[in-house]
Design a protein around this motif. Structure first.
Motif, PDB file in Angstrom:
ATOM      1  N   GLY A   1       0.814  -1.215   0.000  1.00  0.00           N
ATOM      2  CA  GLY A   1       0.000   0.000   0.000  1.00  0.00           C
ATOM      3  C   GLY A   1       0.849   1.266   0.000  1.00  0.00           C
ATOM      4  O   GLY A   1       0.589   2.196  -0.758  1.00  0.00           O
TER       5      GLY A   1
ATOM      6  N   ARG B   1      -4.429  -3.535  -3.313  1.00  0.00           N
ATOM      7  CA  ARG B   1      -4.266  -4.866  -2.731  1.00  0.00           C
ATOM      8  C   ARG B   1      -4.283  -5.940  -3.806  1.00  0.00           C
ATOM      9  O   ARG B   1      -5.013  -5.826  -4.790  1.00  0.00           O
TER      10      ARG B   1
ATOM     11  N   HIS C   1      -3.424   4.805  -1.899  1.00  0.00           N
ATOM     12  CA  HIS C   1      -3.160   3.525  -1.244  1.00  0.00           C
ATOM     13  C   HIS C   1      -2.164   3.690  -0.104  1.00  0.00           C
ATOM     14  O   HIS C   1      -2.271   3.027   0.925  1.00  0.00           O
TER      15      HIS C   1
ATOM     16  N   ALA D   1      -2.852   2.961   3.728  1.00  0.00           N
ATOM     17  CA  ALA D   1      -2.025   1.975   4.435  1.00  0.00           C
ATOM     18  C   ALA D   1      -1.577   2.525   5.783  1.00  0.00           C
ATOM     19  O   ALA D   1      -1.693   1.846   6.808  1.00  0.00           O
TER      20      ALA D   1
END
Lengths: 306, 253
Positions: A105, A111, B4, B8
């Motif tokens: 990430g 993912r 992302h 995260a």
């Protein structure tokens, strides 16, 4: 597709305390090769890697990663890189699965459970995926670090001292994994101070000392260029002195005159040896055994940085 | 934007909170209950009203602020200091993340946790005093702004610290005194003129005042001043963080 994975020009790094870690590095690393950066402790290996990865700010110079400037175009440059640092730095309380997905990430990839599963299986970590990292052995932690570095499918993998403190068996299996990675097209740059490792793994070797690249060569060329060969004659009768008219040859006596050692460069012509043999026969010096030795990278290394 | 990456970091930090959910919730709830027993019931029964508000109800906004300030600073400072301490920060620094993205991840998570805890303290208060919130939207605004600003400050402290002692130092020496003296349990208007002036130099006064106004329409300073001040803190904190990443201070050698 660019042919160059990494291109470094005029890289300098002086730390705040005045220590000059890098003193003008120029280096080009080709795509798909395994490049070993060899040097004693404190030579600047880790600083060089850290500068490429964006952890250390260079004092001067320019770094291109797959053609992307690592400052101006840092996203593209860093996305291409996976780094396995020297220190085992992990989040002790996280599970293997979470920590590897976290890394993916961070590097901006969505993912992909299938890929991570395949990766963990390849590194023999699949059965440990739900384990907290603190419960793993040192060797497993090292593999978790590699899994994290590969989680975002990088083109270039840095391994900083990958086998420091790793037992022989694991080291061998790591070497095999690195080679398998190379076959998938990943460029690999490893630092080591184990000569054996560079000799075993690398296509090309750069020797770094005191912040400078002393030499960059293919492994074979390096051995050929710098390598010394020795021929050891075990004599039937010990010799007191080397005959004075043989002073032209680099000869030495060993083992109380029972052995005569001839040292020559690998790139020298073979003629010299036949001359020497003839000369010995004339003097009635009769070897009962002849042994030839080739210097390893280690000898070369010591000769260069020593 | 590396969404992302932000996700995260955010998820990682929230996961850390969830692992210690017991102490994350228990400690603010217990201390709130204690404050209500001591100030609300035992002493509060002798104090009729404060600035026209029953004392028990008066301290609710102050109590929430007290908890939110402390939690914001400690969560955010720990969140960024710990990876520096263990060495895992290398991954954040070598990832394709901009400053804004890193801050959004860490500070966003710390502020979220503070808002949740603030809400829990508010809910706990409802068991002790009848709650009245005159301007719920303003209340949410102040709660979020305070959580964000003090999480930003915590983030700065986490980067500045080079040991666990320093991590405790600023909260202990600066944040806690400023909160207690910022009118958590009293109205600064009650102070003699000189000390009232001194109190106005305390930035926390404006946060508590604005927050309390959103409950009871009574504040120590007017609403506009509170909004201006909290916005100014946010800008200052963001400025310091921009400087930190630009120079690599304590992060990139």
């Amino acid at each position: 597709m660019q042919n160059t994975a990494i291109e470094i020009s005029g890289l300098h790094k002086t730390y705040e305390n005045g220590f000059q870690a890098l003193a003008g590095i120029d280096l080009e690393i080709k795509r798909g090769e395994i490049f070993a950066l060899l040097g004693p402790n404190g030579a600047g290996k880790t600083t060089l890697i850290s500068a490429i990865c964006g952890i250390v700010q260079p004092s001067a110079g320019r770094i291109l990663v797959c053609g992307h400037d690592n400052v101006a175009d840092y996203r593209a440059a860093r996305t291409a890189i996976g780094l396995v640092p020297q220190e085992l730095a992990t989040d002790a309380f996280e599970s293997v699965w979470n920590t590897v997905n976290f890394s993916r990430g961070l590097f901006g990839k969505p993912r992909n459970a299938d890929y991570i599963e395949e990766l963990l299986k390849r590194l023999s970590l699949w059965d440990k995926k739900d384990e907290q990292i603190r419960r793993l052995s040192g060797g497993m932690k090292r593999r978790v670090m590699i899994a994290k570095a590969l989680s975002h499918e990088p083109d270039i993998l840095f391994l900083d001292e990958p086998t420091a403190g790793v037992d022989v068996e694991l080291r061998k299996s790591m070497w095999a994994q690195v080679r398998a990675l190379q076959e998938t097209g990943v460029t690999i740059i490893l630092t080591t101070h184990y000569i054996e490792e560079a000799e075993e793994m690398a296509d090309r070797i750069g020797v770094i000392n005191k912040g400078r690249l002393v030499i960059t060569e293919t492994k074979d060329a390096l051995i050929k260029k710098m390598g010394k060969r020795q021929m050891v004659f075990s004599l039937r009768e010990p010799l007191q002195d080397i005959p004075s008219d043989m002073a032209d040859y680099a000869l030495a006596l060993a083992d109380n005159g029972n052995k005569l050692v001839y040292t020559y460069n690998a790139h020298q012509e073979d003629r010299d040896i036949s001359d020497l043999l003839e000369c010995l026969r004339e003097k009635n010096i009769r070897p009962k055994e002849i042994e030839s030795r080739q210097s390893s990278l280690e000898d070369i290394f010591i000769q260069m940085v020593g | 934007m590396n969404y992302h990456g932000i996700k995260a970091i955010y998820a990682f930090e929230m996961g850390r909170t969830l692992r210690t959910i017991g102490q994350s919730i228990a400690s603010p709830v217990i201390s709130t209950v204690l404050y209500f027993i001591v100030f609300g019931s035992a002493m509060g029964s002798r104090i009729q009203t404060m600035d026209g508000v029953p004392y028990g109800a008066f301290i609710v906004p102050g109590l929430i602020m007290l908890t939110v300030l402390g939690q914001s600073v400690s969560n955010a400072s720990f969140g960024i200091y710990f990876p520096r301490f263990t060495g895992t920060i290398y991954e954040i620094l070598s990832a394709p993340l901009s400053v804004i993205e890193i801050v959004l991840g860490y500070v966003g998570a710390a502020a979220s946790k503070s808002v949740i805890i603030g809400t829990i303290v508010l809910a706990t208060s409802a068991f002790f005093v009848p709650l009245h919130i005159a301007h719920p939207l303003w209340m949410v605004f102040f709660l979020i702004m305070t959580s964000v600003t003090f999480s930003l400050m915590g983030f700065i402290i986490g980067i500045w610290s080079d040991g666990f002692e320093k991590l405790q130092l600023i909260p202990l020496l600066i944040i806690t005194p400023l909160t207690f003296l910022g009118g958590s349990f009293y109205s600064v208007k009650m102070l003699p003129p000189f000390w009232y002036k001194v109190s106005l130099a305390n930035p926390v006064v404006y946060l508590i005042s604005g927050f309390r106004w959103s409950f009871y329409e009574h504040g120590d300073v007017n609403l506009g001043t509170s909004v201006t001040m909290i916005s100014a803190f946010t800008v200052v904190a963001l400025g310091i963080i921009a400087w930190i990443f630009k120079t690599g201070y304590r992060l990139r050698k």
